[in-house]
Enzyme design. Structure first.
Site, PDB file in Angstrom:
ATOM      1  N   THR A  38       0.792  -1.313  -0.202  1.00 29.97           N
ATOM      2  CA  THR A  38      -0.019  -0.088  -0.078  1.00 29.97           C
ATOM      3  C   THR A  38       0.998   1.117   0.009  1.00 29.97           C
ATOM      4  OG1 THR A  38       0.108   0.306   2.498  1.00 29.97           O
ATOM      5  CG2 THR A  38      -1.645  -1.297   1.560  1.00 29.97           C
ATOM      6  N   THR A 136      -2.118  -3.419  19.275  1.00 28.54           N
ATOM      7  CA  THR A 136      -1.724  -2.036  19.660  1.00 28.54           C
ATOM      8  C   THR A 136      -2.228  -1.605  20.691  1.00 28.54           C
ATOM      9  OG1 THR A 136      -1.900   0.479  19.184  1.00 28.54           O
ATOM     10  CG2 THR A 136      -3.628  -1.141  18.164  1.00 28.54           C
ATOM     11  N   ASP A 137      -1.802  -0.619  21.484  1.00 32.68           N
ATOM     12  CA  ASP A 137      -2.448  -0.296  22.935  1.00 32.68           C
ATOM     13  C   ASP A 137      -3.487   0.546  22.776  1.00 32.68           C
ATOM     14  OD1 ASP A 137      -1.206   1.980  21.800  1.00 32.68           O
ATOM     15  OD2 ASP A 137      -0.135   2.748  23.754  1.00 32.68           O
ATOM     16  N   GLU A 138      -3.846   1.213  21.432  1.00 27.77           N
ATOM     17  CA  GLU A 138      -5.002   1.749  21.265  1.00 27.77           C
ATOM     18  C   GLU A 138      -6.332   0.952  21.387  1.00 27.77           C
ATOM     19  OE1 GLU A 138      -4.856   4.540  18.014  1.00 27.77           O
ATOM     20  OE2 GLU A 138      -2.756   4.994  18.306  1.00 27.77           O
ATOM     21  N   TYR A 162      -9.758   2.873  13.427  1.00 24.49           N
ATOM     22  CA  TYR A 162      -8.446   2.214  13.260  1.00 24.49           C
ATOM     23  C   TYR A 162      -8.587   1.221  14.492  1.00 24.49           C
ATOM     24  CZ  TYR A 162      -3.604   1.112  14.604  1.00 24.49           C
ATOM     25  OH  TYR A 162      -2.508   0.435  15.081  1.00 24.49           O
ATOM     26  N   LYS A 166      -8.641  -3.027  14.761  1.00 26.06           N
ATOM     27  CA  LYS A 166      -7.629  -3.919  15.374  1.00 26.06           C
ATOM     28  C   LYS A 166      -8.178  -4.677  16.448  1.00 26.06           C
ATOM     29  CE  LYS A 166      -3.562  -3.871  14.737  1.00 26.06           C
ATOM     30  NZ  LYS A 166      -2.531  -4.643  13.865  1.00 26.06           N
ATOM     31  N   ARG A 226       1.565  10.020  24.884  1.00 26.52           N
ATOM     32  CA  ARG A 226       1.930   8.724  24.399  1.00 26.52           C
ATOM     33  C   ARG A 226       2.989   8.128  25.160  1.00 26.52           C
ATOM     34  NH1 ARG A 226      -2.415   9.787  22.650  1.00 26.52           N
ATOM     35  NH2 ARG A 226      -3.318   9.887  20.783  1.00 26.52           N
ATOM     36  N   ASN A 261       2.963  15.495  23.702  1.00 25.49           N
ATOM     37  CA  ASN A 261       3.195  15.669  22.092  1.00 25.49           C
ATOM     38  C   ASN A 261       4.100  16.985  22.006  1.00 25.49           C
ATOM     39  OD1 ASN A 261       1.977  13.566  21.493  1.00 25.49           O
ATOM     40  ND2 ASN A 261       0.121  14.644  20.676  1.00 25.49           N
ATOM     41  N   ARG A 294      -7.722  16.393  16.418  1.00 26.93           N
ATOM     42  CA  ARG A 294      -8.124  14.821  15.875  1.00 26.93           C
ATOM     43  C   ARG A 294      -9.676  14.665  16.492  1.00 26.93           C
ATOM     44  NH1 ARG A 294      -4.173  10.128  16.492  1.00 26.93           N
ATOM     45  NH2 ARG A 294      -3.202  10.609  14.635  1.00 26.93           N
ATOM     46  N   TYR A 355      -4.526  18.470   6.138  1.00 26.89           N
ATOM     47  CA  TYR A 355      -4.141  19.665   6.918  1.00 26.89           C
ATOM     48  C   TYR A 355      -4.906  20.834   6.111  1.00 26.89           C
ATOM     49  CZ  TYR A 355      -0.720  16.659   9.287  1.00 26.89           C
ATOM     50  OH  TYR A 355      -0.159  15.725   9.999  1.00 26.89           O
TER      51      TYR A 355
HETATM   52  P1  NAD Z   1       2.712   0.662   8.403  1.00 23.93           P
HETATM   53  O1  NAD Z   1       1.610   1.260   8.086  1.00 23.93           O
HETATM   54  O2  NAD Z   1       3.917   1.385   8.040  1.00 23.93           O
HETATM   55  O3  NAD Z   1       2.996  -0.641   7.515  1.00 23.93           O
HETATM   56  C1  NAD Z   1       1.883  -1.540   7.320  1.00 23.93           C
HETATM   57  C2  NAD Z   1       2.247  -2.464   6.212  1.00 23.93           C
HETATM   58  O4  NAD Z   1       1.149  -3.458   5.802  1.00 23.93           O
HETATM   59  C3  NAD Z   1       2.660  -2.164   4.962  1.00 23.93           C
HETATM   60  O5  NAD Z   1       3.864  -2.290   4.186  1.00 23.93           O
HETATM   61  C4  NAD Z   1       1.400  -2.291   3.914  1.00 23.93           C
HETATM   62  O6  NAD Z   1       1.790  -2.276   2.347  1.00 23.93           O
HETATM   63  C5  NAD Z   1       1.114  -3.663   4.453  1.00 23.93           C
HETATM   64  N1  NAD Z   1      -0.358  -3.964   4.230  1.00 23.93           N
HETATM   65  C6  NAD Z   1      -1.526  -3.091   4.380  1.00 23.93           C
HETATM   66  N2  NAD Z   1      -2.716  -3.783   4.047  1.00 23.93           N
HETATM   67  C7  NAD Z   1      -2.192  -5.115   3.756  1.00 23.93           C
HETATM   68  C8  NAD Z   1      -2.907  -6.218   3.125  1.00 23.93           C
HETATM   69  N3  NAD Z   1      -4.250  -6.295   3.020  1.00 23.93           N
HETATM   70  N4  NAD Z   1      -2.221  -7.252   2.725  1.00 23.93           N
HETATM   71  C9  NAD Z   1      -0.849  -7.152   2.842  1.00 23.93           C
HETATM   72  N5  NAD Z   1      -0.230  -6.296   3.248  1.00 23.93           N
HETATM   73  C10 NAD Z   1      -0.862  -5.187   3.663  1.00 23.93           C
HETATM   74  O7  NAD Z   1       2.316  -0.057   9.681  1.00 23.93           O
HETATM   75  P2  NAD Z   1       3.357  -0.212  11.109  1.00 23.93           P
HETATM   76  O8  NAD Z   1       3.441   1.196  11.714  1.00 23.93           O
HETATM   77  O9  NAD Z   1       4.693  -0.884  10.599  1.00 23.93           O
HETATM   78  O10 NAD Z   1       2.602  -0.969  11.942  1.00 23.93           O
HETATM   79  C11 NAD Z   1       2.816  -2.736  11.822  1.00 23.93           C
HETATM   80  C12 NAD Z   1       1.789  -3.301  12.720  1.00 23.93           C
HETATM   81  O11 NAD Z   1       2.342  -2.678  14.132  1.00 23.93           O
HETATM   82  C13 NAD Z   1       0.261  -2.814  12.652  1.00 23.93           C
HETATM   83  O12 NAD Z   1      -0.393  -4.098  12.603  1.00 23.93           O
HETATM   84  C14 NAD Z   1       0.030  -1.884  13.695  1.00 23.93           C
HETATM   85  O13 NAD Z   1      -1.485  -1.859  13.912  1.00 23.93           O
HETATM   86  C15 NAD Z   1       0.986  -2.286  14.758  1.00 23.93           C
HETATM   87  N6  NAD Z   1       1.314  -1.263  15.816  1.00 23.93           N
HETATM   88  C16 NAD Z   1       1.916  -0.104  15.206  1.00 23.93           C
HETATM   89  C17 NAD Z   1       2.422   0.808  16.229  1.00 23.93           C
HETATM   90  C18 NAD Z   1       3.046   2.210  15.718  1.00 23.93           C
HETATM   91  O14 NAD Z   1       3.441   2.919  16.602  1.00 23.93           O
HETATM   92  N7  NAD Z   1       3.546   2.297  14.558  1.00 23.93           N
HETATM   93  C19 NAD Z   1       2.263   0.483  17.639  1.00 23.93           C
HETATM   94  C20 NAD Z   1       1.777  -0.449  18.119  1.00 23.93           C
HETATM   95  C21 NAD Z   1       1.384  -1.383  17.031  1.00 23.93           C
HETATM   96  O1  DAU Z   2      -0.189   3.478  20.178  1.00 24.45           O
HETATM   97  C1  DAU Z   2       0.057   2.940  19.168  1.00 24.45           C
HETATM   98  C2  DAU Z   2      -0.374   3.426  18.059  1.00 24.45           C
HETATM   99  O2  DAU Z   2       0.520   4.587  17.484  1.00 24.45           O
HETATM  100  C3  DAU Z   2      -0.204   2.597  16.509  1.00 24.45           C
HETATM  101  O3  DAU Z   2      -1.155   1.790  16.862  1.00 24.45           O
HETATM  102  C4  DAU Z   2      -0.851   3.337  15.414  1.00 24.45           C
HETATM  103  O4  DAU Z   2      -0.554   2.552  14.297  1.00 24.45           O
HETATM  104  C5  DAU Z   2       0.399   4.427  15.117  1.00 24.45           C
HETATM  105  O5  DAU Z   2       0.167   5.359  13.958  1.00 24.45           O
HETATM  106  C6  DAU Z   2       0.325   5.313  16.439  1.00 24.45           C
HETATM  107  O6  DAU Z   2      -0.808   6.088  16.456  1.00 24.45           O
HETATM  108  P1  DAU Z   2      -1.094   7.701  17.160  1.00 24.45           P
HETATM  109  O7  DAU Z   2      -2.193   8.239  16.644  1.00 24.45           O
HETATM  110  O8  DAU Z   2      -0.749   7.766  18.520  1.00 24.45           O
HETATM  111  O9  DAU Z   2       0.223   8.246  16.169  1.00 24.45           O
HETATM  112  P2  DAU Z   2       0.418   9.659  15.489  1.00 24.45           P
HETATM  113  O10 DAU Z   2       1.800   9.690  14.963  1.00 24.45           O
HETATM  114  O11 DAU Z   2      -0.654   9.853  14.325  1.00 24.45           O
HETATM  115  O12 DAU Z   2       0.229  10.752  16.353  1.00 24.45           O
HETATM  116  C7  DAU Z   2       0.911  10.762  17.595  1.00 24.45           C
HETATM  117  C8  DAU Z   2       0.420  12.032  18.274  1.00 24.45           C
HETATM  118  O13 DAU Z   2       0.778  13.112  17.764  1.00 24.45           O
HETATM  119  C9  DAU Z   2      -0.963  11.983  18.521  1.00 24.45           C
HETATM  120  O14 DAU Z   2      -1.652  12.411  19.992  1.00 24.45           O
HETATM  121  C10 DAU Z   2      -1.819  12.779  17.657  1.00 24.45           C
HETATM  122  C11 DAU Z   2      -0.625  13.879  17.581  1.00 24.45           C
HETATM  123  N1  DAU Z   2      -0.310  14.455  16.207  1.00 24.45           N
HETATM  124  C12 DAU Z   2      -0.220  13.736  15.037  1.00 24.45           C
HETATM  125  C13 DAU Z   2      -0.027  14.147  13.573  1.00 24.45           C
HETATM  126  C14 DAU Z   2       0.051  13.544  12.589  1.00 24.45           C
HETATM  127  C15 DAU Z   2      -0.082  15.866  16.007  1.00 24.45           C
HETATM  128  O15 DAU Z   2      -0.472  16.633  17.104  1.00 24.45           O
HETATM  129  N2  DAU Z   2      -0.002  16.413  14.731  1.00 24.45           N
HETATM  130  C16 DAU Z   2       0.038  15.871  13.419  1.00 24.45           C
HETATM  131  O16 DAU Z   2       0.394  16.401  12.536  1.00 24.45           O
END
Ligand code: NAD
Ligand code: DAU
Length: 362
Positions: A38, A136-138, A162, A166, A226, A261, A294, A355
């Site tokens: 994606t 995720t913790d969310e 989201y 999950k 966070r 943040n 948000r 934005y």
């Molecule tokens: P990301 O958005 O960077 O990557 C997601 C990947 O999944 C991408 O490579 C995308 O191409 C692939 N994908 C999406 N839909 C798909 C499908 N239908 N089939 C096959 N591949 C598909 O995500 P991330 O931040 O690396 O998160 C990975 C996992 O960890 C997720 O399950 C997310 O919920 C979890 N997670 C993320 C965070 C965080 O802070 N990023 C924290 C806790 C848990």
């Molecule tokens: O807690 C785990 C989660 O963390 C994962 O499950 C999600 O996949 C991952 O995207 C992340 O979610 P958040 O919503 O916490 O992450 P994000 O980076 O989008 O935002 C972090 C915080 O910053 C949140 O409180 C929103 C705020 N934010 C985010 C953006 C993009 C801003 O204030 N401005 C911004 O432009």
């Protein structure tokens, strides 16, 4: 013989860090990496992996159950780690459909393929196969200032499309364990940061906007909290869970460091002040701009990691200070990666969509 693992979503942020880490550290492992690529998935995230002959990228959707079944059967794969997901909360607010598809239907397809091949056809037992769901913790919702941190026993209360998707995936994983005895594991991690994170998420967005002198959009009052974990620490935790956890286990994982943040953005800006003292944008934090919040924004996340610390001996190794500094340096040193990611239409389209209609609420 190699230990074969199916990694899904291994071209995304955490998945690709997992692929790099495992290939480097464990020469007996072969990874099948299923990713539909994606907007968040990127072949470039896999450049430079150790011993590419132990890795195959399969460009395919995790909803394709028949293909997963064939892969498990023909390659004799007995371990799945599911990273594949739609992951950006803001995108889920604008349109939940891909989240329902991948995070629920996709998880179901993987589970059903595993049940069919491992339990029905091959009649594998508990120690012979393993399905790890990266959650995720969310899913736990939001905390009040004095609430105790999330732990493995916190009731689910997802607030965004989201996190609801999950949570639904997690419930299916739990049900496949309870109903069919599929050996499953679930981890709930807090916010990750580090190399290869798609720059729509807070930390990389702030780094890249700041160096270009663009506004740093702070949602609402910026006092949301966070728990920030360096991605390499998460990846190490996941490997320990795969190696050591009892089937059916759940672990919450976090660094137990909880800045607001605003504090995160100020820290990023201070690191940039040090690196570009002559920039016209110093101090970079003067670029902060409060914008419309948000919808349904969770106020506070915090994690109690004592179970994984005690049972598996995991502990984070990278402090927030060091992790942020190395993340800032990684984005500054990888301009080609940044340009490649941002040159795709999807990036600019998203920036505009998310934005342009947010009011400056300062
Ligand atoms: P990301 O958005 O960077 O990557 C997601 C990947 O999944 C991408 O490579 C995308 O191409 C692939 N994908 C999406 N839909 C798909 C499908 N239908 N089939 C096959 N591949 C598909 O995500 P991330 O931040 O690396 O998160 C990975 C996992 O960890 C997720 O399950 C997310 O919920 C979890 N997670 C993320 C965070 C965080 O802070 N990023 C924290 C806790 C848990
Ligand atoms: O807690 C785990 C989660 O963390 C994962 O499950 C999600 O996949 C991952 O995207 C992340 O979610 P958040 O919503 O916490 O992450 P994000 O980076 O989008 O935002 C972090 C915080 O910053 C949140 O409180 C929103 C705020 N934010 C985010 C953006 C993009 C801003 O204030 N401005 C911004 O432009």
């Amino acid at each position: 013989m190699h230990r074969k693992i199916l990694v899904t979503g291994g071209a995304g942020f955490i998945g690709s860090n997992f692929v790099h880490h495992v290939l480097k550290k464990y020469p007996d492992v072969f990874l099948f990496n299923m990713d539909v690529l994606t907007y968040a998935g990127n072949r470039e995230n896999l450049r430079g992996i150790t011993d590419p002959s132990r890795h195959i990228l399969i460009e395919s959707d995790i909803c394709d159950q028949a293909r997963i079944e064939r892969l498990l059967r023909e390659q004799d794969i007995c371990t799945i780690i599911n990273f594949a997901a739609e992951t950006h909360v803001d995108r889920s607010i604008m349109g939940a459909s891909p989240f329902i598809w991948t995070n629920i239907q996709g998880t179901y397809s993987l589970l059903e393929a595993a049940r069919t091949v491992w339990l029905e056809e091959q009649q594998l037992g508990e120690g012979d196969c393993c399905f790890l769901q990266v959650s995720t913790d969310e899913v736990y919702g939001t905390l009040e200032p004095d609430d105790p941190p999330f732990s493995e026993t916190t009731p689910y209360a997802p607030n965004s499309p989201y996190s609801a998707s999950k949570a639904s995936g997690d419930f299916l994983v739990r049900a496949y364990h309870q109903t069919y005895g599929l050996p499953t594991l679930i981890t709930h991690c807090s916010n990750n940061y580090g190399p290869f994170q798609y720059p729509e998420k807070l930390i990389p967005l702030m780094i890249l906007n700041a160096v270009e002198g663009k506004p740093l959009p702070i949602y609402g009052d910026g006092r949301q909290i966070r728990d920030w974990l360096f991605v390499e620490d998460h990846v190490r935790a996941l490997w320990m869970v795969l190696e050591k956890a009892q089937p059916g286990s759940v672990y919450t994982i976090g660094a137990e460091v909880q800045p607001t943040n605003l504090e995160i953005v100020d820290s990023v800006c201070a690191l940039l002040d040090e690196r570009f003292p002559d920039s016209e944008y110093v101090p970079f934090n003067s670029l902060k701009q409060s914008v419309t919040d948000r919808k349904g924004h969770d106020r506070r996340y915090a994690i109690d990691s004592s179970r994984i610390r005690k049972e598996l001996g995991w502990a984070p190794e990278v402090s927030l200070k060091d992790g942020l500094a190395s993340t800032v340096d990684w984005y500054l040193a990888h301009r080609d990666w940044v340009n490649q990611v941002r040159s795709r239409d999807t990036y600019n389209a998203w920036m505009k969509k998310n934005y342009q209609n947010r009011e400056n609420s300062a």
